[in-house]
Design a protein around this motif. Structure first.
Motif, PDB file in Angstrom:
ATOM      1  N   ARG A  58      45.650  52.796  41.550  1.00  0.00           N
ATOM      2  CA  ARG A  58      44.814  53.801  42.219  1.00  0.00           C
ATOM      3  C   ARG A  58      45.518  55.155  42.304  1.00  0.00           C
ATOM      4  O   ARG A  58      44.852  56.193  42.429  1.00  0.00           O
ATOM      5  CB  ARG A  58      44.435  53.303  43.613  1.00  0.00           C
ATOM      6  CG  ARG A  58      43.555  52.055  43.612  1.00  0.00           C
ATOM      7  CD  ARG A  58      42.161  52.328  43.098  1.00  0.00           C
ATOM      8  NE  ARG A  58      41.438  53.240  43.946  1.00  0.00           N
ATOM      9  CZ  ARG A  58      40.692  52.854  44.992  1.00  0.00           C
ATOM     10  NH1 ARG A  58      40.601  51.564  45.303  1.00  0.00           N
ATOM     11  NH2 ARG A  58      40.046  53.752  45.720  1.00  0.00           N
ATOM     12  N   GLY A 202      41.853  54.307  54.239  1.00  0.00           N
ATOM     13  CA  GLY A 202      40.771  53.717  53.462  1.00  0.00           C
ATOM     14  C   GLY A 202      41.262  53.121  52.160  1.00  0.00           C
ATOM     15  O   GLY A 202      40.849  52.015  51.773  1.00  0.00           O
ATOM     16  N   THR A 205      43.258  49.956  52.849  1.00  0.00           N
ATOM     17  CA  THR A 205      42.343  48.880  53.249  1.00  0.00           C
ATOM     18  C   THR A 205      41.660  48.283  52.031  1.00  0.00           C
ATOM     19  O   THR A 205      41.485  47.061  51.933  1.00  0.00           O
ATOM     20  CB  THR A 205      41.292  49.413  54.235  1.00  0.00           C
ATOM     21  OG1 THR A 205      41.952  49.928  55.403  1.00  0.00           O
ATOM     22  CG2 THR A 205      40.316  48.323  54.658  1.00  0.00           C
ATOM     23  N   GLU A 206      41.304  49.125  51.078  1.00  0.00           N
ATOM     24  CA  GLU A 206      40.642  48.641  49.863  1.00  0.00           C
ATOM     25  C   GLU A 206      41.569  47.771  49.020  1.00  0.00           C
ATOM     26  O   GLU A 206      41.159  46.718  48.530  1.00  0.00           O
ATOM     27  CB  GLU A 206      40.147  49.832  49.043  1.00  0.00           C
ATOM     28  CG  GLU A 206      38.964  50.561  49.660  1.00  0.00           C
ATOM     29  CD  GLU A 206      38.567  51.787  48.858  1.00  0.00           C
ATOM     30  OE1 GLU A 206      39.027  51.908  47.691  1.00  0.00           O
ATOM     31  OE2 GLU A 206      37.816  52.623  49.376  1.00  0.00           O
ATOM     32  N   ASP A 210      41.751  43.210  48.190  1.00  0.00           N
ATOM     33  CA  ASP A 210      41.774  42.497  46.916  1.00  0.00           C
ATOM     34  C   ASP A 210      42.597  41.207  46.981  1.00  0.00           C
ATOM     35  O   ASP A 210      42.550  40.399  46.053  1.00  0.00           O
ATOM     36  CB  ASP A 210      42.338  43.396  45.808  1.00  0.00           C
ATOM     37  CG  ASP A 210      41.366  44.485  45.392  1.00  0.00           C
ATOM     38  OD1 ASP A 210      40.152  44.260  45.507  1.00  0.00           O
ATOM     39  OD2 ASP A 210      41.827  45.559  44.958  1.00  0.00           O
TER      40      ASP A 210
END
Length: 289
Positions: A58, A202, A205-206, A210
Protein backbone atom coordinates in the motif's frame (compact mmCIF):
# COMPACT_ATOMS: atom_id res chain seq x y z
CA UNK A 1 -9.25 -9.76 2.11
CA UNK A 2 -6.57 -12.01 0.64
CA UNK A 3 -7.47 -14.32 -2.22
CA UNK A 4 -7.71 -17.97 -1.22
CA UNK A 5 -6.31 -20.82 -3.31
CA UNK A 6 -5.82 -24.54 -2.76
CA UNK A 7 -2.45 -26.28 -2.97
CA UNK A 8 -2.47 -29.09 -5.52
CA UNK A 9 1.23 -30.03 -5.64
CA UNK A 10 4.16 -29.65 -3.29
CA UNK A 11 7.19 -28.89 -5.48
CA UNK A 12 10.26 -28.48 -3.29
CA UNK A 13 11.38 -27.10 0.08
CA UNK A 14 13.37 -23.87 0.35
CA UNK A 15 16.01 -24.65 2.90
CA UNK A 16 17.37 -21.12 3.09
CA UNK A 17 14.58 -20.16 5.50
CA UNK A 18 14.53 -21.27 9.12
CA UNK A 19 10.83 -22.14 8.89
CA UNK A 20 11.38 -24.46 5.90
CA UNK A 21 8.99 -22.76 3.45
CA UNK A 22 8.21 -24.64 0.26
CA UNK A 23 7.23 -24.00 -3.33
CA UNK A 24 3.73 -25.21 -4.18
CA UNK A 25 1.45 -25.12 -7.19
CA UNK A 26 -2.14 -24.04 -6.62
CA UNK A 27 -5.49 -24.49 -8.31
CA UNK A 28 -5.35 -20.96 -9.79
CA UNK A 29 -2.34 -22.09 -11.91
CA UNK A 30 -0.08 -19.96 -9.74
CA UNK A 31 3.16 -20.97 -8.04
CA UNK A 32 3.76 -19.75 -4.50
CA UNK A 33 6.30 -19.78 -1.74
CA UNK A 34 4.25 -21.28 1.07
CA UNK A 35 4.78 -20.59 4.77
CA UNK A 36 3.20 -23.04 7.17
CA UNK A 37 1.15 -22.66 10.32
CA UNK A 38 2.85 -25.80 11.65
CA UNK A 39 6.36 -24.33 11.46
CA UNK A 40 8.27 -23.77 14.68
CA UNK A 41 7.84 -19.98 14.61
CA UNK A 42 4.06 -20.36 14.81
CA UNK A 43 1.19 -18.42 13.33
CA UNK A 44 2.48 -15.00 14.45
CA UNK A 45 5.07 -15.25 11.70
CA UNK A 46 2.24 -15.44 9.17
CA UNK A 47 0.39 -12.55 10.84
CA UNK A 48 3.52 -10.40 10.52
CA UNK A 49 3.93 -11.41 6.88
CA UNK A 50 0.38 -10.30 6.09
CA UNK A 51 0.37 -7.00 7.96
CA UNK A 52 3.83 -5.89 6.85
CA UNK A 53 3.54 -7.26 3.33
CA UNK A 54 0.21 -5.59 2.68
CA UNK A 55 1.35 -2.36 4.31
CA UNK A 56 4.45 -2.31 2.14
CA UNK A 57 2.36 -2.80 -0.98
CA UNK A 58 0.00 0.00 0.00
CA UNK A 59 3.00 2.29 0.45
CA UNK A 60 4.26 1.52 -3.07
CA UNK A 61 7.05 -0.88 -2.17
CA UNK A 62 7.59 -4.04 -4.16
CA UNK A 63 6.39 -6.97 -2.08
CA UNK A 64 5.18 -10.21 -3.74
CA UNK A 65 1.43 -10.60 -3.67
CA UNK A 66 0.02 -12.68 -0.84
CA UNK A 67 -2.69 -15.33 -0.79
CA UNK A 68 -4.02 -17.76 1.75
CA UNK A 69 -3.55 -21.40 0.77
CA UNK A 70 -5.71 -24.31 1.83
CA UNK A 71 -3.53 -27.34 2.42
CA UNK A 72 -4.62 -30.95 2.61
CA UNK A 73 -1.78 -32.81 4.38
CA UNK A 74 -2.26 -35.74 2.00
CA UNK A 75 -0.31 -33.68 -0.53
CA UNK A 76 2.88 -34.65 1.27
CA UNK A 77 2.45 -38.42 1.25
CA UNK A 78 4.97 -38.81 -1.58
CA UNK A 79 7.52 -36.46 -0.04
CA UNK A 80 10.68 -38.46 0.87
CA UNK A 81 11.96 -35.96 3.46
CA UNK A 82 10.61 -36.86 6.90
CA UNK A 83 10.97 -33.29 8.18
CA UNK A 84 8.88 -31.95 5.30
CA UNK A 85 6.26 -34.67 5.78
CA UNK A 86 5.88 -33.76 9.43
CA UNK A 87 5.58 -30.06 8.60
CA UNK A 88 2.85 -30.71 6.04
CA UNK A 89 0.96 -32.96 8.46
CA UNK A 90 1.07 -30.23 11.11
CA UNK A 91 -0.16 -27.53 8.72
CA UNK A 92 -3.49 -28.79 7.46
CA UNK A 93 -5.92 -25.95 6.79
CA UNK A 94 -5.13 -22.33 6.03
CA UNK A 95 -1.53 -21.28 5.34
CA UNK A 96 0.16 -18.32 3.64
CA UNK A 97 1.53 -18.06 0.12
CA UNK A 98 3.73 -15.44 -1.53
CA UNK A 99 3.90 -15.08 -5.29
CA UNK A 100 6.96 -16.99 -6.53
CA UNK A 101 9.34 -14.81 -8.55
CA UNK A 102 11.00 -17.21 -11.04
CA UNK A 103 14.53 -16.34 -12.05
CA UNK A 104 15.03 -13.78 -9.28
CA UNK A 105 18.47 -13.24 -7.75
CA UNK A 106 19.37 -12.47 -4.19
CA UNK A 107 20.22 -8.81 -3.67
CA UNK A 108 23.93 -8.10 -3.18
CA UNK A 109 24.97 -4.52 -2.39
CA UNK A 110 28.29 -5.09 -4.18
CA UNK A 111 26.54 -5.96 -7.43
CA UNK A 112 23.64 -3.50 -7.56
CA UNK A 113 23.12 0.22 -7.22
CA UNK A 114 20.27 1.98 -5.46
CA UNK A 115 19.21 5.60 -5.24
CA UNK A 116 19.41 7.10 -1.70
CA UNK A 117 15.75 8.07 -1.91
CA UNK A 118 14.67 4.52 -2.71
CA UNK A 119 17.01 3.14 -0.07
CA UNK A 120 15.53 5.57 2.43
CA UNK A 121 12.02 4.34 1.73
CA UNK A 122 13.02 0.75 2.48
CA UNK A 123 14.96 1.66 5.63
CA UNK A 124 12.10 3.81 6.89
CA UNK A 125 9.62 1.00 6.27
CA UNK A 126 11.86 -1.49 8.08
CA UNK A 127 12.19 0.95 10.98
CA UNK A 128 8.41 1.26 11.16
CA UNK A 129 7.88 -2.50 11.37
CA UNK A 130 11.09 -3.05 13.38
CA UNK A 131 12.54 -5.44 10.83
CA UNK A 132 15.72 -6.92 12.29
CA UNK A 133 16.15 -9.30 9.37
CA UNK A 134 17.30 -7.18 6.42
CA UNK A 135 21.00 -6.96 7.20
CA UNK A 136 23.90 -7.48 4.80
CA UNK A 137 24.18 -10.97 6.31
CA UNK A 138 20.66 -11.83 5.25
CA UNK A 139 19.21 -9.13 2.94
CA UNK A 140 15.78 -10.71 2.41
CA UNK A 141 15.60 -8.84 -0.88
CA UNK A 142 15.38 -10.23 -4.39
CA UNK A 143 16.12 -8.63 -7.74
CA UNK A 144 13.51 -9.56 -10.32
CA UNK A 145 13.43 -8.01 -13.80
CA UNK A 146 16.00 -5.51 -12.57
CA UNK A 147 13.85 -4.28 -9.65
CA UNK A 148 14.20 -4.79 -5.87
CA UNK A 149 11.56 -6.87 -4.10
CA UNK A 150 11.17 -7.14 -0.33
CA UNK A 151 10.51 -10.59 1.13
CA UNK A 152 10.32 -12.41 4.47
CA UNK A 153 8.72 -10.14 7.06
CA UNK A 154 8.04 -12.85 9.62
CA UNK A 155 10.64 -11.53 12.08
CA UNK A 156 9.10 -8.06 12.34
CA UNK A 157 6.97 -6.36 15.02
CA UNK A 158 8.70 -8.20 17.84
CA UNK A 159 6.31 -6.58 20.31
CA UNK A 160 3.50 -8.95 19.32
CA UNK A 161 5.30 -11.71 21.20
CA UNK A 162 4.68 -9.80 24.45
CA UNK A 163 1.56 -7.69 24.18
CA UNK A 164 1.69 -6.24 27.73
CA UNK A 165 4.95 -4.52 26.77
CA UNK A 166 3.95 -3.69 23.21
CA UNK A 167 3.64 0.08 23.55
CA UNK A 168 7.04 0.41 25.22
CA UNK A 169 8.66 -1.91 22.69
CA UNK A 170 7.11 -0.10 19.73
CA UNK A 171 8.48 3.20 21.02
CA UNK A 172 12.09 2.02 20.88
CA UNK A 173 14.56 3.33 18.26
CA UNK A 174 15.74 1.39 15.23
CA UNK A 175 19.37 0.49 14.67
CA UNK A 176 20.02 0.36 10.91
CA UNK A 177 23.81 0.18 11.19
CA UNK A 178 23.90 -3.29 9.64
CA UNK A 179 21.00 -2.76 7.25
CA UNK A 180 21.84 -4.01 3.77
CA UNK A 181 21.02 -0.58 2.32
CA UNK A 182 23.01 1.45 4.86
CA UNK A 183 25.94 1.96 2.41
CA UNK A 184 23.68 3.82 -0.02
CA UNK A 185 23.17 6.80 2.28
CA UNK A 186 19.42 6.25 2.68
CA UNK A 187 17.42 9.47 2.93
CA UNK A 188 15.18 8.44 5.80
CA UNK A 189 13.88 11.97 6.40
CA UNK A 190 12.61 12.26 2.82
CA UNK A 191 10.98 8.86 3.12
CA UNK A 192 9.24 9.88 6.34
CA UNK A 193 7.94 13.06 4.73
CA UNK A 194 6.50 11.00 1.88
CA UNK A 195 5.26 7.88 3.63
CA UNK A 196 4.44 8.70 7.25
CA UNK A 197 1.33 10.78 6.40
CA UNK A 198 0.01 7.80 4.42
CA UNK A 199 0.16 5.48 7.44
CA UNK A 200 -3.25 6.39 8.81
CA UNK A 201 -5.48 4.58 11.25
CA UNK A 202 -7.73 3.66 8.34
CA UNK A 203 -4.89 2.16 6.31
CA UNK A 204 -3.58 0.12 9.24
CA UNK A 205 -7.09 -1.10 10.03
CA UNK A 206 -7.48 -2.26 6.44
CA UNK A 207 -4.22 -4.22 6.31
CA UNK A 208 -4.87 -5.78 9.72
CA UNK A 209 -8.26 -6.89 8.46
CA UNK A 210 -6.50 -9.07 5.88
CA UNK A 211 -5.25 -11.41 8.64
CA UNK A 212 -7.54 -14.46 8.85
CA UNK A 213 -9.47 -14.82 12.11
CA UNK A 214 -8.10 -18.30 12.76
CA UNK A 215 -4.55 -16.93 13.09
CA UNK A 216 -5.69 -14.50 15.78
CA UNK A 217 -8.06 -16.54 17.94
CA UNK A 218 -7.18 -17.47 21.52
CA UNK A 219 -4.56 -14.72 21.84
CA UNK A 220 -4.02 -14.26 25.61
CA UNK A 221 -5.39 -10.98 26.92
CA UNK A 222 -7.78 -10.33 24.03
CA UNK A 223 -11.48 -11.08 23.66
CA UNK A 224 -11.32 -11.88 19.94
CA UNK A 225 -9.55 -11.35 16.60
CA UNK A 226 -10.74 -7.76 16.15
CA UNK A 227 -9.19 -6.76 19.47
CA UNK A 228 -5.85 -8.23 18.37
CA UNK A 229 -6.07 -6.36 15.07
CA UNK A 230 -6.68 -3.16 16.98
CA UNK A 231 -3.53 -3.77 19.04
CA UNK A 232 -1.43 -3.86 15.85
CA UNK A 233 -2.94 -0.56 14.75
CA UNK A 234 -2.25 1.06 18.11
CA UNK A 235 1.38 -0.07 18.06
CA UNK A 236 2.18 1.00 14.49
CA UNK A 237 0.29 4.29 14.22
CA UNK A 238 2.33 6.40 16.68
CA UNK A 239 5.57 4.75 15.54
CA UNK A 240 4.99 5.89 11.96
CA UNK A 241 4.89 9.55 12.99
CA UNK A 242 8.26 9.73 14.75
CA UNK A 243 10.42 6.67 14.07
CA UNK A 244 12.54 8.54 11.49
CA UNK A 245 13.90 10.63 14.38
CA UNK A 246 15.21 7.48 16.10
CA UNK A 247 16.94 5.64 13.25
CA UNK A 248 20.66 4.99 13.70
CA UNK A 249 22.69 4.78 10.48
CA UNK A 250 26.25 4.10 11.59
CA UNK A 251 28.99 2.28 9.75
CA UNK A 252 28.00 -1.29 9.10
CA UNK A 253 30.26 -4.27 9.76
CA UNK A 254 32.53 -4.79 6.76
CA UNK A 255 31.75 -7.73 4.51
CA UNK A 256 34.49 -10.21 3.68
CA UNK A 257 32.73 -12.10 0.91
CA UNK A 258 32.88 -10.92 -2.70
CA UNK A 259 30.11 -11.50 -5.25
CA UNK A 260 30.84 -14.21 -7.82
CA UNK A 261 32.02 -13.13 -11.24
CA UNK A 262 28.98 -14.48 -13.05
CA UNK A 263 26.79 -12.22 -10.94
CA UNK A 264 28.75 -9.00 -11.40
CA UNK A 265 29.25 -9.62 -15.11
CA UNK A 266 25.61 -10.23 -15.95
CA UNK A 267 23.64 -8.39 -13.28
CA UNK A 268 21.19 -5.74 -14.36
CA UNK A 269 22.00 -2.59 -12.40
CA UNK A 270 19.25 -0.58 -10.95
CA UNK A 271 18.41 2.48 -11.80
CA UNK A 272 14.59 2.41 -11.79
CA UNK A 273 11.79 4.85 -11.13
CA UNK A 274 10.27 4.91 -7.68
CA UNK A 275 6.60 4.75 -6.88
CA UNK A 276 3.81 3.03 -8.70
CA UNK A 277 3.39 -0.05 -6.51
CA UNK A 278 4.26 -3.67 -7.01
CA UNK A 279 4.54 -5.22 -10.46
CA UNK A 280 2.21 -8.19 -10.64
CA UNK A 281 3.19 -11.57 -11.96
CA UNK A 282 1.71 -12.81 -15.19
CA UNK A 283 -0.76 -15.22 -13.65
CA UNK A 284 -2.07 -12.45 -11.38
CA UNK A 285 -2.35 -10.00 -14.25
CA UNK A 286 -4.55 -12.55 -15.95
CA UNK A 287 -6.99 -12.91 -13.11
CA UNK A 288 -5.48 -12.82 -9.65
CA UNK A 289 -6.35 -10.38 -6.89
Amino acid sequence: MLSEVTAIRYVTPLREGGSLPGIVEADDLGTYVMKFTGAGQGRKTLVAEVICGRLGQRLGLRVPDLVTIQLDPVIGLGEPDQEVQELLKASGGLNLGMDYLPGSLGFDPLAYEMDPVEAGRVVWFDALINNVDRSWRNPNMLVWHGEPWLIDHGATMIWHHNWPGAQASAAKPYDASDHVLAPYGPDVAAAAAELAPRVTEGLLTEVAADVPDEWLVDEPGFDGPDAVRRAYVEALLPRAATIHERVTLGRRTERKAQPPGWLTEHATPWPHTTGGGAVRSEHQKDGGE
